[in-house]
Scaffold this motif. Sequence first.
Motif, PDB file in Angstrom:
ATOM      1  N   THR A  31      -0.519  10.001   0.255  1.00 24.98           N
ATOM      2  CA  THR A  31       0.656   9.902   1.137  1.00 24.98           C
ATOM      3  C   THR A  31       1.888   9.470   0.327  1.00 24.98           C
ATOM      4  OG1 THR A  31      -0.317   7.788   1.824  1.00 24.98           O
ATOM      5  CG2 THR A  31      -0.442   9.611   3.378  1.00 24.98           C
ATOM      6  N   GLY A  32       1.684   8.657  -0.715  1.00 20.30           N
ATOM      7  CA  GLY A  32       2.806   8.255  -1.572  1.00 20.30           C
ATOM      8  C   GLY A  32       3.416   9.485  -2.252  1.00 20.30           C
ATOM      9  N   LEU A  35       5.357  11.581   0.234  1.00 20.05           N
ATOM     10  CA  LEU A  35       6.664  10.975   0.545  1.00 20.05           C
ATOM     11  C   LEU A  35       7.636  11.172  -0.618  1.00 20.05           C
ATOM     12  CD1 LEU A  35       5.355   7.683   2.222  1.00 20.05           C
ATOM     13  CD2 LEU A  35       6.630   9.495   3.382  1.00 20.05           C
ATOM     14  N   ILE A  52      12.737   2.486   2.737  1.00 21.63           N
ATOM     15  CA  ILE A  52      11.541   1.714   3.102  1.00 21.63           C
ATOM     16  C   ILE A  52      10.651   1.533   1.872  1.00 21.63           C
ATOM     17  CG2 ILE A  52       9.441   1.758   4.525  1.00 21.63           C
ATOM     18  CD1 ILE A  52      11.101   3.455   6.564  1.00 21.63           C
ATOM     19  N   MET A  53      10.458   2.630   1.137  1.00 22.12           N
ATOM     20  CA  MET A  53       9.595   2.590  -0.044  1.00 22.12           C
ATOM     21  C   MET A  53      10.195   1.708  -1.138  1.00 22.12           C
ATOM     22  SD  MET A  53       8.556   6.588  -0.057  1.00 22.12           S
ATOM     23  CE  MET A  53       7.532   6.625  -1.532  1.00 22.12           C
ATOM     24  N   ASN A  57       8.103  -1.718   1.668  1.00 24.15           N
ATOM     25  CA  ASN A  57       7.528  -1.766   3.014  1.00 24.15           C
ATOM     26  C   ASN A  57       6.749  -0.491   3.332  1.00 24.15           C
ATOM     27  OD1 ASN A  57       8.474  -4.331   3.878  1.00 24.15           O
ATOM     28  ND2 ASN A  57      10.539  -3.468   3.977  1.00 24.15           N
ATOM     29  N   LEU A  58       6.119  -0.483   4.503  1.00 22.73           N
ATOM     30  CA  LEU A  58       5.317   0.675   4.888  1.00 22.73           C
ATOM     31  C   LEU A  58       6.105   1.618   5.796  1.00 22.73           C
ATOM     32  CD1 LEU A  58       1.792  -0.844   5.684  1.00 22.73           C
ATOM     33  CD2 LEU A  58       2.592   0.205   3.558  1.00 22.73           C
ATOM     34  N   ILE A  64       3.110   8.971   9.018  1.00 23.40           N
ATOM     35  CA  ILE A  64       2.039   9.122   8.028  1.00 23.40           C
ATOM     36  C   ILE A  64       0.878   9.927   8.632  1.00 23.40           C
ATOM     37  CG2 ILE A  64       0.315   7.845   6.687  1.00 23.40           C
ATOM     38  CD1 ILE A  64       3.061   7.425   5.509  1.00 23.40           C
ATOM     39  N   PHE A  86      -4.001   6.024   1.646  1.00 22.97           N
ATOM     40  CA  PHE A  86      -4.089   6.208   3.095  1.00 22.97           C
ATOM     41  C   PHE A  86      -5.553   6.055   3.491  1.00 22.97           C
ATOM     42  CE2 PHE A  86      -5.384   8.857   6.628  1.00 22.97           C
ATOM     43  CZ  PHE A  86      -4.487   8.496   7.617  1.00 22.97           C
ATOM     44  N   ARG A 135       9.782   4.973 -11.258  1.00 23.87           N
ATOM     45  CA  ARG A 135       9.845   4.900  -9.796  1.00 23.87           C
ATOM     46  C   ARG A 135      10.675   3.691  -9.388  1.00 23.87           C
ATOM     47  NH1 ARG A 135       3.687   5.448  -7.821  1.00 23.87           N
ATOM     48  NH2 ARG A 135       4.541   4.021  -6.269  1.00 23.87           N
ATOM     49  N   ASP A 137      10.247   1.863  -7.029  1.00 27.73           N
ATOM     50  CA  ASP A 137       9.436   0.758  -6.518  1.00 27.73           C
ATOM     51  C   ASP A 137       8.512   0.192  -7.585  1.00 27.73           C
ATOM     52  OD1 ASP A 137       7.697   2.886  -6.690  1.00 27.73           O
ATOM     53  OD2 ASP A 137       6.895   2.698  -4.660  1.00 27.73           O
ATOM     54  N   ARG A 146       4.923  -5.484  -2.298  1.00 27.27           N
ATOM     55  CA  ARG A 146       3.881  -4.517  -1.932  1.00 27.27           C
ATOM     56  C   ARG A 146       2.512  -5.189  -1.865  1.00 27.27           C
ATOM     57  NH1 ARG A 146       3.966   0.052  -5.915  1.00 27.27           N
ATOM     58  NH2 ARG A 146       3.073   1.351  -4.307  1.00 27.27           N
TER      59      ARG A 146
HETATM   60  P1  AMP Z   1       1.848   4.702  -3.257  1.00 27.42           P
HETATM   61  O1  AMP Z   1       2.286   5.800  -4.154  1.00 27.42           O
HETATM   62  O2  AMP Z   1       0.569   5.020  -2.522  1.00 27.42           O
HETATM   63  O3  AMP Z   1       1.782   3.373  -3.933  1.00 27.42           O
HETATM   64  O4  AMP Z   1       2.959   4.580  -2.109  1.00 27.42           O
HETATM   65  C1  AMP Z   1       4.307   4.291  -2.399  1.00 27.42           C
HETATM   66  C2  AMP Z   1       5.026   3.828  -1.136  1.00 27.42           C
HETATM   67  O5  AMP Z   1       5.014   4.880  -0.162  1.00 27.42           O
HETATM   68  C3  AMP Z   1       4.408   2.636  -0.424  1.00 27.42           C
HETATM   69  O6  AMP Z   1       4.831   1.400  -0.970  1.00 27.42           O
HETATM   70  C4  AMP Z   1       4.910   2.838   1.014  1.00 27.42           C
HETATM   71  O7  AMP Z   1       6.273   2.470   1.134  1.00 27.42           O
HETATM   72  C5  AMP Z   1       4.837   4.343   1.154  1.00 27.42           C
HETATM   73  N1  AMP Z   1       3.499   4.774   1.642  1.00 27.42           N
HETATM   74  C6  AMP Z   1       2.562   5.512   0.963  1.00 27.42           C
HETATM   75  N2  AMP Z   1       1.464   5.707   1.702  1.00 27.42           N
HETATM   76  C7  AMP Z   1       1.690   5.079   2.870  1.00 27.42           C
HETATM   77  C8  AMP Z   1       0.903   4.892   4.044  1.00 27.42           C
HETATM   78  N3  AMP Z   1      -0.344   5.389   4.157  1.00 27.42           N
HETATM   79  N4  AMP Z   1       1.459   4.175   5.061  1.00 27.42           N
HETATM   80  C9  AMP Z   1       2.717   3.667   4.982  1.00 27.42           C
HETATM   81  N5  AMP Z   1       3.493   3.799   3.903  1.00 27.42           N
HETATM   82  C10 AMP Z   1       2.997   4.489   2.851  1.00 27.42           C
END
Ligand code: AMP
Length: 192
Positions: A31-32, A35, A52-53, A57-58, A64, A86, A135, A137, A146
């Motif tokens: 999901t990251g 997004l 948000i990212m 935050n989520l 999602i 996810f 990135r 974040d 996070r």
């Molecule tokens: P990741 O690459 O999985 O670390 O995700 C990066 C960012 O995307 C997270 O810090 C959230 O802001 C957002 N994100 C990714 N997956 C999700 C999810 N399943 N639910 C909510 N936010 C998500």
Amino acid sequence: MIIILLGPPGAGKGTQATRLMDKHGFVQLSTGDMLREAIANGTELGMQAKAIMDAGNLVDDNIILGMIGERLSSGASDKGVILDGFPRTIAQAEGLDAMLAEMSLGIDHVIEMQVDEQMLADRIVKRAAESDQVRDDDTVEVLQKRLNVYHESTAPIIPYYKDKGRLSVVDGMQAIKTVASAIDNIIGGQEV
Ligand code: AMP
């Protein structure tokens, strides 16, 4: 086969998901990544998600679940799916269960990658230093946020899957190869 990789940010979920994809032919649904793709494409969703990212935050559960539902219903599950990042909340876990039940599918393995949080901070710093595409974040400050979000919102899904008898744990502090064999042992070398 449907596998969930669970663990705090920086635990190595993406690395193991890519490896599983190459070795077993699974489809990786991150999901990251979805997004970040939406941000790169400048879509409405991407623009909403970016702030948000960046704050650690989520993104909203329904958004999602909609993204995952789209991929699952377009046949991603035929090849076996590895879910990376996810579900991240109980609501997402319940939404996923409902979606899979409708498709007469179920989760085969939930693999929790456990890591030391100081080591996570070191990994994030290293990842930021090594990558050309830094990135927004990937900073120690956002990582801390996070991690807090992980403990508050995501960690509660661990007992959720444990109660369902689906949970396995691997020590994510080991070398990538060692973690990889631990995961392969859990999934039993099963092909899709
Ligand atoms: P990741 O690459 O999985 O670390 O995700 C990066 C960012 O995307 C997270 O810090 C959230 O802001 C957002 N994100 C990714 N997956 C999700 C999810 N399943 N639910 C909510 N936010 C998500």
